[in-house]
Design a protein around this motif. Structure first.
Motif, short mmCIF file in Angstrom:
data_model
loop_
_atom_site.label_atom_id
_atom_site.label_comp_id
_atom_site.label_asym_id
_atom_site.label_seq_id
_atom_site.Cartn_x
_atom_site.Cartn_y
_atom_site.Cartn_z
N GLY A 242 0.84 -1.19 0.00
CA GLY A 242 0.00 0.00 0.00
C GLY A 242 0.87 1.23 0.00
O GLY A 242 2.02 1.17 0.41
N ASP A 246 0.20 7.96 3.22
CA ASP A 246 -1.18 8.06 2.76
C ASP A 246 -2.07 7.93 4.00
O ASP A 246 -1.66 7.39 5.02
CB ASP A 246 -1.47 6.92 1.78
CG ASP A 246 -2.71 7.20 0.95
OD1 ASP A 246 -3.26 8.31 1.08
OD2 ASP A 246 -3.12 6.32 0.19
N ASP A 247 -3.29 8.42 3.88
CA ASP A 247 -4.19 8.29 5.03
C ASP A 247 -5.15 7.12 4.86
O ASP A 247 -6.22 7.09 5.44
CB ASP A 247 -4.95 9.60 5.26
CG ASP A 247 -5.65 10.06 4.00
OD1 ASP A 247 -5.61 9.33 2.98
OD2 ASP A 247 -6.23 11.16 4.01
N ALA A 248 -4.73 6.14 4.07
CA ALA A 248 -5.63 5.03 3.75
C ALA A 248 -5.57 3.90 4.77
O ALA A 248 -6.04 2.80 4.48
CB ALA A 248 -5.32 4.50 2.35
N PHE A 250 -7.20 3.13 7.38
CA PHE A 250 -8.49 2.55 7.74
C PHE A 250 -8.93 1.52 6.70
O PHE A 250 -9.32 0.40 7.04
CB PHE A 250 -9.54 3.67 7.84
CG PHE A 250 -10.86 3.22 8.38
CD1 PHE A 250 -11.08 3.17 9.75
CD2 PHE A 250 -11.88 2.84 7.52
CE1 PHE A 250 -12.31 2.76 10.25
CE2 PHE A 250 -13.10 2.43 8.01
CZ PHE A 250 -13.32 2.39 9.37
N GLU A 251 -8.79 1.89 5.44
CA GLU A 251 -9.19 0.99 4.35
C GLU A 251 -8.26 -0.22 4.27
O GLU A 251 -8.71 -1.35 4.07
CB GLU A 251 -9.17 1.74 3.01
CG GLU A 251 -10.21 2.86 2.91
CD GLU A 251 -11.62 2.34 3.19
OE1 GLU A 251 -11.96 1.25 2.69
OE2 GLU A 251 -12.37 3.02 3.93
N LEU A 252 -6.97 0.04 4.42
CA LEU A 252 -5.99 -1.04 4.35
C LEU A 252 -6.27 -2.10 5.41
O LEU A 252 -6.17 -3.30 5.16
CB LEU A 252 -4.57 -0.49 4.53
CG LEU A 252 -3.83 -0.04 3.27
CD1 LEU A 252 -2.44 0.44 3.63
CD2 LEU A 252 -3.75 -1.18 2.25
N LYS A 254 -8.83 -3.18 6.62
CA LYS A 254 -9.91 -4.12 6.27
C LYS A 254 -9.39 -5.32 5.50
O LYS A 254 -10.02 -6.37 5.49
CB LYS A 254 -10.96 -3.41 5.41
CG LYS A 254 -11.76 -2.35 6.13
CD LYS A 254 -12.78 -1.74 5.20
CE LYS A 254 -13.48 -0.54 5.84
NZ LYS A 254 -14.23 0.24 4.85
N GLN A 255 -8.24 -5.12 4.83
CA GLN A 255 -7.71 -6.22 4.02
C GLN A 255 -6.95 -7.24 4.85
O GLN A 255 -6.59 -8.30 4.35
CB GLN A 255 -6.77 -5.66 2.94
CG GLN A 255 -7.46 -4.74 1.96
CD GLN A 255 -6.46 -4.12 1.00
OE1 GLN A 255 -5.47 -4.71 0.64
NE2 GLN A 255 -6.74 -2.89 0.57
N GLY A 276 -4.96 5.49 10.98
CA GLY A 276 -6.12 4.92 10.31
C GLY A 276 -6.43 3.52 10.83
O GLY A 276 -7.59 3.16 11.04
N TYR A 280 -9.69 1.93 12.87
CA TYR A 280 -10.35 0.69 12.48
C TYR A 280 -10.49 -0.24 13.68
O TYR A 280 -11.56 -0.79 13.96
CB TYR A 280 -9.54 0.02 11.37
CG TYR A 280 -10.02 -1.36 10.99
CD1 TYR A 280 -11.09 -1.52 10.12
CD2 TYR A 280 -9.39 -2.49 11.50
CE1 TYR A 280 -11.52 -2.80 9.76
CE2 TYR A 280 -9.82 -3.77 11.16
CZ TYR A 280 -10.88 -3.91 10.29
OH TYR A 280 -11.31 -5.17 9.95
#
Lengths: 357, 357
Positions: A242, A246-248, A250-252, A254-255, A276, A280
């Motif tokens: 990833g 980055d501010d991702a 939270f999304e990451l 989930k994976q 993030g 989560y």
DNA sequence: CTGAAAGCGCTTACAG
DNA sequence: CTGAAAGCGCTTACAG
């Protein structure tokens, strides 16, 4: 606005109304000497008598003469400017406090050595390569600092060919004939992983591996080595690629497989990702660090303010920048041709997010 | 290291071994034309036949020719570089996210117009004045951006005399013949004060007034006007001078009279001060916002993360920077001589620290 | 449409 | 210790 086929340094040519400015000839005439003599006075040449120096310096003062640096540089093939090449300055990633601090470090040191900084931002690699050529040939700068080194960096390749003085912030893939500064990323990641293992963790996730960036590869190496030395097998499921700045997060997150069951600790390649992921975990109702411990990199000021406070790695960006300039400087002005690297030690800052109560 | 009596742009003169670089004459020779023709091809002059252009452009490609910008600038009296003059770059104050964001804004816009940025940092006002003269006469830059305007700024005075294109970030004391950008500081401070008054506050402290900086004076004006309009008398005790960009909030707060009794709300000229004051109030066992409400300026990311979240004013630094460059650009390239100012609207971000539950 | 020449404001061998 | 001259690599009137 951007003229097609021309980039920054190359476009020019416009009418301009400048008010008459004092030149070296004005001074020479006023003093009744040759321009070359004034030039030597400016350079404080030992070949000029101190009386003449004094007299001419006075006239320089009176006329408020300041030499034209452009002309000087053209004649002497020398400037006191180095460029910082910033990829994607306008992007969100660049708002990371990491970059301004590096630039501060560079500029502070440059100021000490009477150098100035040309900030040049580029939008993509293609533009970057073109730009580098312009800078090399443009005569304006006598050295270049590249921010962030990528795997297989085409710009580094270009610069190596050109023999132009440059230094890379971040270990390049081919180290030998490149000047660079970096943290001890591998060993600090090793230390961080060991710290987690000491806390009893065996299932440790690693988030934000970006194959494009050597720095994340190095951190991953340190992580792997610590696990191996501790007899823990590496779980491919727990290693997540990833964009690392980055501010991702939270999304990451989930994976990843089920937190607490599949993993009990997370290392994120940057604090922003870590924040993030913390969010989560919070939303999942998990306790940090009791259910899942977490650590980041780069030691954001925010680390102290989140709950729990976030364990991180202080990279000393300012020093990275200062050192980068110093290396460049000695490359430009030094007489011994050499390639240098400098490792700025990073520091592990252990906070509550990795310490069971 | 810094050579006495010489400052950055002026020191130079060193031997250097450059590898032979392709010049316009090489291209001319190869093409069997005059250098002037090549020059015109570079400038895409309409006076050159398209066949010649094509042929020469091909040769330029083949020889990988890149013009020497120094020589071009010297001949044409024009450059595509503007300088940002940064006072005290190395100081702590400069780590405020405000400054990097402005620089980002400037650089992003400069990039659009094919300009580059020369970062020049200075340590004190004396050096600054000297530096400005060097920049004006040095020929390297065609414009100047001053960061932060002070009351009675000697640099602004110098620049006004010189007729050199420049723009100030921050309203200068004498506005008329200066280009500048700023927020609507007075009215946003007015709004903020009104917001507090609407929440029932009558005793509102104002912390961080720095007479040296116009911006804090403007905010103070807005504060005063709001009080006056609301029939509230200004209490000199509640107005506290102090460096406004500083982490001294905790110490400053001690100088105020008794919180909750003497005042029930505080406006700090910067969030960093506000954080310190919050800490002080917390240690005193006072509840925010019930006992004392508090608000800052500049909208640090941290505002969202402290408890309670901090009401602040978003100043849109990036836009301030972008706009500053645009104004400078039109001053440099435009044919109408004019002085321009631009107001970037600030936004009041109301959070929990000023809202009673 | 193209060229020869002068000039931008310096520095730096070369002479003396 | 100082000067006259050439040159750095371009651009730009001036001619034709």
């Amino acid at each position: 606005m951007r003229k097609v086929g021309k980039s920054s340094l190359e476009s020019a040519t416009r009418e301009v109304k400048v008010k008459k400015i004092t030149t070296i000839n004005d001074v020479a005439r006023e003093a009744g000497v040759a321009a070359s003599t004034v030039s030597r006075v400016l350079a404080d040449s030992p070949r000029i008598s101190s009386e003449t120096k004094e007299r001419i310096n006075k006239i320089i003062q009176e006329l408020d003469y300041h030499p034209n640096i452009l002309a000087r540089s053209l004649a002497s093939k020398t400037t006191n400017i180095v460029a910082i090449l910033i990829p994607e300055l306008t992007e969100k990633a660049f708002r990371h406090p990491f970059f301004p601090e590096i630039i501060r470090g560079i500029t502070a040191m440059a100021h000490k050595y009477c150098y100035n900084i040309l900030l040049t931002s580029v939008s993509d690699v293609k533009e970057e390569k073109k730009y580098i050529k312009e800078l090399i040939n443009g005569g304006i700068v006598s050295g270049l600092i590249l921010l962030a080194s990528r795997t297989k960096d085409p710009c580094i390749a270009e610069l190596r060919k050109s023999k132009f003085p440059f230094v890379v912030v971040g270990r390049p893939q081919i180290e030998d004939d490149v000047n660079w500064v970096d943290n001890n990323n591998m060993s600090i990641a090793y230390d961080l992983t060991m710290h987690l293992i000491e806390q009893g963790h065996k299932k440790i996730a690693f988030v934000g591996l970006t194959p494009e960036f050597v720095v994340t590869m190095d951190r991953y190496e340190g992580y792997k080595r610590a696990l191996q030395e501790s007899g823990i097998e590496i779980e491919p499921d727990l290693v997540l690629n990833g964009k690392y700045i980055d501010d991702a997060g939270f999304e990451l997150a989930k994976q990843l497989p089920a937190p607490r069951l599949a993993y009990t600790a997370v290392i994120a390649c940057d604090d922003l990702l870590a924040f993030g992921i913390m969010k989560y975990l919070n939303e999942k109702g998990l306790k940090i660090p009791d259910d899942v411990a977490i650590a980041g990199f780069n030691n954001f000021p925010l680390c102290e303010y989140v709950t729990p406070t976030l364990t991180s790695v202080k990279v000393n960006e300012f020093d990275l920048g200062s050192k980068a300039f110093q290396i460049l400087y000695s490359n430009i002005e030094g007489n011994v041709k050499s390639f240098n690297r400098s490792i700025i030690p990073a520091e592990l800052i252990i906070r509550k997010s990795t310490q069971k109560q």
